[in-house]
Design a protein around this motif. Structure first.
Motif, PDB file in Angstrom:
ATOM      1  N   ILE A  87      32.739  45.956  28.565  1.00  0.00           N
ATOM      2  CA  ILE A  87      33.451  44.595  28.060  1.00  0.00           C
ATOM      3  C   ILE A  87      32.704  43.423  29.079  1.00  0.00           C
ATOM      4  O   ILE A  87      32.720  43.566  30.361  1.00  0.00           O
ATOM      5  CB  ILE A  87      34.869  44.387  28.123  1.00  0.00           C
ATOM      6  N   SER A  88      31.920  42.580  28.536  1.00  0.00           N
ATOM      7  CA  SER A  88      31.285  41.492  29.451  1.00  0.00           C
ATOM      8  C   SER A  88      32.191  40.380  29.712  1.00  0.00           C
ATOM      9  O   SER A  88      32.945  39.919  28.638  1.00  0.00           O
ATOM     10  CB  SER A  88      29.981  40.963  28.736  1.00  0.00           C
ATOM     11  N   GLN A  89      32.320  39.655  30.861  1.00  0.00           N
ATOM     12  CA  GLN A  89      32.964  38.566  31.205  1.00  0.00           C
ATOM     13  C   GLN A  89      31.976  37.439  31.222  1.00  0.00           C
ATOM     14  O   GLN A  89      31.453  37.363  32.292  1.00  0.00           O
ATOM     15  CB  GLN A  89      33.797  38.650  32.225  1.00  0.00           C
ATOM     16  N   ILE A  90      31.771  36.297  30.349  1.00  0.00           N
ATOM     17  CA  ILE A  90      31.073  35.122  30.483  1.00  0.00           C
ATOM     18  C   ILE A  90      31.822  34.205  31.271  1.00  0.00           C
ATOM     19  O   ILE A  90      32.760  33.592  30.899  1.00  0.00           O
ATOM     20  CB  ILE A  90      30.733  34.556  29.123  1.00  0.00           C
ATOM     21  N   VAL A  91      31.373  34.387  32.560  1.00  0.00           N
ATOM     22  CA  VAL A  91      32.124  33.300  33.638  1.00  0.00           C
ATOM     23  C   VAL A  91      31.319  32.129  33.890  1.00  0.00           C
ATOM     24  O   VAL A  91      32.061  31.197  34.231  1.00  0.00           O
ATOM     25  CB  VAL A  91      32.079  34.282  34.900  1.00  0.00           C
ATOM     26  N   PHE A  92      30.047  32.031  33.698  1.00  0.00           N
ATOM     27  CA  PHE A  92      29.453  30.737  33.966  1.00  0.00           C
ATOM     28  C   PHE A  92      28.375  30.120  32.876  1.00  0.00           C
ATOM     29  O   PHE A  92      27.827  31.080  32.375  1.00  0.00           O
ATOM     30  CB  PHE A  92      28.718  30.787  35.431  1.00  0.00           C
ATOM     31  N   LYS A  93      28.412  28.871  32.533  1.00  0.00           N
ATOM     32  CA  LYS A  93      27.427  28.424  31.579  1.00  0.00           C
ATOM     33  C   LYS A  93      26.724  27.192  32.181  1.00  0.00           C
ATOM     34  O   LYS A  93      27.282  26.233  32.841  1.00  0.00           O
ATOM     35  CB  LYS A  93      28.218  27.920  30.507  1.00  0.00           C
ATOM     36  N   ASP A  94      25.351  27.527  32.334  1.00  0.00           N
ATOM     37  CA  ASP A  94      24.761  26.564  33.122  1.00  0.00           C
ATOM     38  C   ASP A  94      24.783  26.466  34.432  1.00  0.00           C
ATOM     39  O   ASP A  94      24.737  25.079  34.857  1.00  0.00           O
ATOM     40  CB  ASP A  94      24.533  25.124  32.328  1.00  0.00           C
ATOM     41  N   GLY A  95      25.464  27.252  34.940  1.00  0.00           N
ATOM     42  CA  GLY A  95      25.776  27.165  36.442  1.00  0.00           C
ATOM     43  C   GLY A  95      27.211  26.815  36.819  1.00  0.00           C
ATOM     44  O   GLY A  95      27.512  26.587  37.997  1.00  0.00           O
ATOM     45  N   PHE A  96      27.748  26.376  35.526  1.00  0.00           N
ATOM     46  CA  PHE A  96      29.088  25.689  35.943  1.00  0.00           C
ATOM     47  C   PHE A  96      30.393  26.806  35.326  1.00  0.00           C
ATOM     48  O   PHE A  96      30.205  27.663  34.347  1.00  0.00           O
ATOM     49  CB  PHE A  96      29.454  24.569  35.198  1.00  0.00           C
ATOM     50  N   PRO A  97      31.367  27.083  36.386  1.00  0.00           N
ATOM     51  CA  PRO A  97      32.446  27.885  35.905  1.00  0.00           C
ATOM     52  C   PRO A  97      33.177  27.674  34.471  1.00  0.00           C
ATOM     53  O   PRO A  97      33.458  26.454  34.563  1.00  0.00           O
ATOM     54  CB  PRO A  97      33.366  28.086  37.175  1.00  0.00           C
ATOM     55  N   LEU A  98      33.421  28.466  33.803  1.00  0.00           N
ATOM     56  CA  LEU A  98      34.143  28.323  32.507  1.00  0.00           C
ATOM     57  C   LEU A  98      35.902  28.256  33.019  1.00  0.00           C
ATOM     58  O   LEU A  98      36.166  29.051  33.837  1.00  0.00           O
ATOM     59  CB  LEU A  98      34.051  29.330  31.572  1.00  0.00           C
ATOM     60  N   PRO A  99      36.258  27.509  32.472  1.00  0.00           N
ATOM     61  CA  PRO A  99      37.966  27.245  32.879  1.00  0.00           C
ATOM     62  C   PRO A  99      38.713  28.668  32.670  1.00  0.00           C
ATOM     63  O   PRO A  99      39.553  29.138  33.347  1.00  0.00           O
ATOM     64  CB  PRO A  99      38.375  26.253  31.893  1.00  0.00           C
ATOM     65  N   ASN A 100      38.192  29.397  31.618  1.00  0.00           N
ATOM     66  CA  ASN A 100      38.750  30.706  31.194  1.00  0.00           C
ATOM     67  C   ASN A 100      37.463  31.415  30.760  1.00  0.00           C
ATOM     68  O   ASN A 100      37.049  31.282  29.612  1.00  0.00           O
ATOM     69  CB  ASN A 100      39.684  30.704  30.107  1.00  0.00           C
ATOM     70  N   PRO A 101      37.221  32.681  31.741  1.00  0.00           N
ATOM     71  CA  PRO A 101      36.098  33.535  31.175  1.00  0.00           C
ATOM     72  C   PRO A 101      36.225  33.950  30.032  1.00  0.00           C
ATOM     73  O   PRO A 101      37.334  34.399  29.163  1.00  0.00           O
ATOM     74  CB  PRO A 101      36.134  34.607  32.168  1.00  0.00           C
ATOM     75  N   ILE A 102      35.119  34.152  29.112  1.00  0.00           N
ATOM     76  CA  ILE A 102      35.031  34.696  27.789  1.00  0.00           C
ATOM     77  C   ILE A 102      34.944  36.223  27.774  1.00  0.00           C
ATOM     78  O   ILE A 102      33.881  36.552  28.133  1.00  0.00           O
ATOM     79  CB  ILE A 102      34.113  33.930  26.961  1.00  0.00           C
TER      80      ILE A 102
END
Length: 352
Positions: free
Chosen positions: A240-255
């Motif tokens: 299971i991957s946790q997508i934690v950052f998008k374009d260097g910015f932390p996501l409010p809730n990892p996907i």
């Protein structure tokens, strides 16, 4: 009067001591540093897979380009010398360039392109933090898409997230696509109608990519960078991957996901717990992106190799593969801050 002066001196001395103590308690890693790097652009030839070569314009003669690893707030100076026969620049993709807009690297907007034989100096503050990258901004449809003018810029945050502190291994995967009809025609290509027929991770196609070697309990970070012209769908088996950052910015809730869509210019940081020993595929789920020319089983593919299961399996394509470390900059990321060249990505210099 003497007592007043003496008391004032005491409080002043105490204040100075307290300030020195406070400064001493600030971690050195949080203090901004100054970095100055010299970089060239050279005509080189690289091999994607087999005998499929490409004429590239390579920063420091390598594709991907050197890793630049700095801290948030650091001051960065890069002296770029163009040793090719065409004009180029560097765009620092993701950097805000507050007060340094003339270092954004865009011809006709922030600077003249760097002509052959010229040197141009870029100066900027490394902000914001995150997985960034740099690339040429002259004729990007050719120079970036199929001439290899891209590299990673990793800016470490002042205050890393708790999940980042769990990471034990860090990997950078730059995804790109190539149209072989223009392979040895520098200055041409990158036009509507181009047919992409080779697809790479860090400028290599399977089976000439490298495995990702782990052991149970590791927590790995995959920094996915869309450095080409197409969208790639990266699927990791068995985890299971946790997508934690998008374009260097932390996501409010990892996907949580098992497939990550990475478009041109995008970056996604995926953190995965290594909790399922085996030999697991990572590949592009756009099926045509797992080909080399007109051959299947190529392109954007690699594997996760768990130490616990070994490699001695007759079905495993890389059973006897010579392992080449630092293919994902995993060793360079451990070296501390600075510019890290790598012989792994070095091309063959093309003489005039």
């Amino acid at each position: 009067m003497k007592n007043s002066i003496s008391l004032f001196s005491y409080y002043r001395f105490t204040h100075i001591i307290l300030m020195l103590v406070v400064l001493a308690l600030i971690p050195l890693s949080s203090q901004a540093e100054k970095h100055e790097f010299d970089m060239t652009i050279e005509d080189t030839r690289i091999v994607l897979v087999g005998n499929r070569d490409f004429h590239t314009f390579a920063y420091n003669g390598q594709v991907p380009a050197p890793l630049l690893h700095v801290k948030e707030g650091d001051e960065v100076t890069v002296n770029l010398t163009n040793m090719t026969t065409l004009p180029h620049t560097i765009h620092w993709h993701g950097m805000l360039q507050r007060g340094t807009w003339q270092s954004d690297g865009v011809p006709h907007s922030t600077q003249h392109a760097v002509e052959p034989g010229e040197t141009y100096t870029y100066k900027f503050k490394a902000e914001p933090s995150g997985t960034m990258w740099y690339h040429c901004h002259v004729n990007v449809n050719e120079h970036v898409t199929m001439r290899g003018m891209w590299g990673p810029l990793i800016v470490e945050p002042k205050d890393p997230l708790p999940i980042e502190k769990k990471v034990t291994k860090d990997y950078i995967l730059m995804l790109s696509d190539w149209a072989s009809s223009w392979a040895n025609k520098p200055g041409e290509g990158g036009i509507p109608g181009d047919v992409f027929d080779y697809y790479t991770i860090n400028a290599k196609s399977f089976p000439e990519t490298q495995p990702i070697r782990v052991k149970k309990g590791d927590v790995i970070r995959l920094r996915l960078v869309g450095s080409g012209d197409l969208v790639h769908s990266i699927h990791t088996h068995g985890h299971i991957s946790q997508i934690v950052f998008k374009d260097g910015f932390p996501l409010p809730n990892p996907i949580k996901a098992d497939t990550v869509l990475v478009g041109p210019g995008e970056r996604y940081d995926v953190i995965i717990e290594m909790d399922n020993p085996g030999l697991w595929m990572i590949h592009d789920h756009v099926d045509t992106h797992t080909t080399n020319g007109n051959k299947v089983d190529g392109g954007i593919m690699t594997t996760i190799e768990y130490e616990e299961v070994g490699l001695d399996h007759d079905f495993y394509v890389w059973k006897n593969k010579k392992f080449v470390p630092d293919f994902y900059y995993e060793e360079s990321m451990k070296k501390g801050f600075g510019m890290h060249n790598s012989t792994v990505f070095k091309g063959e210099l093309i003489e005039d």
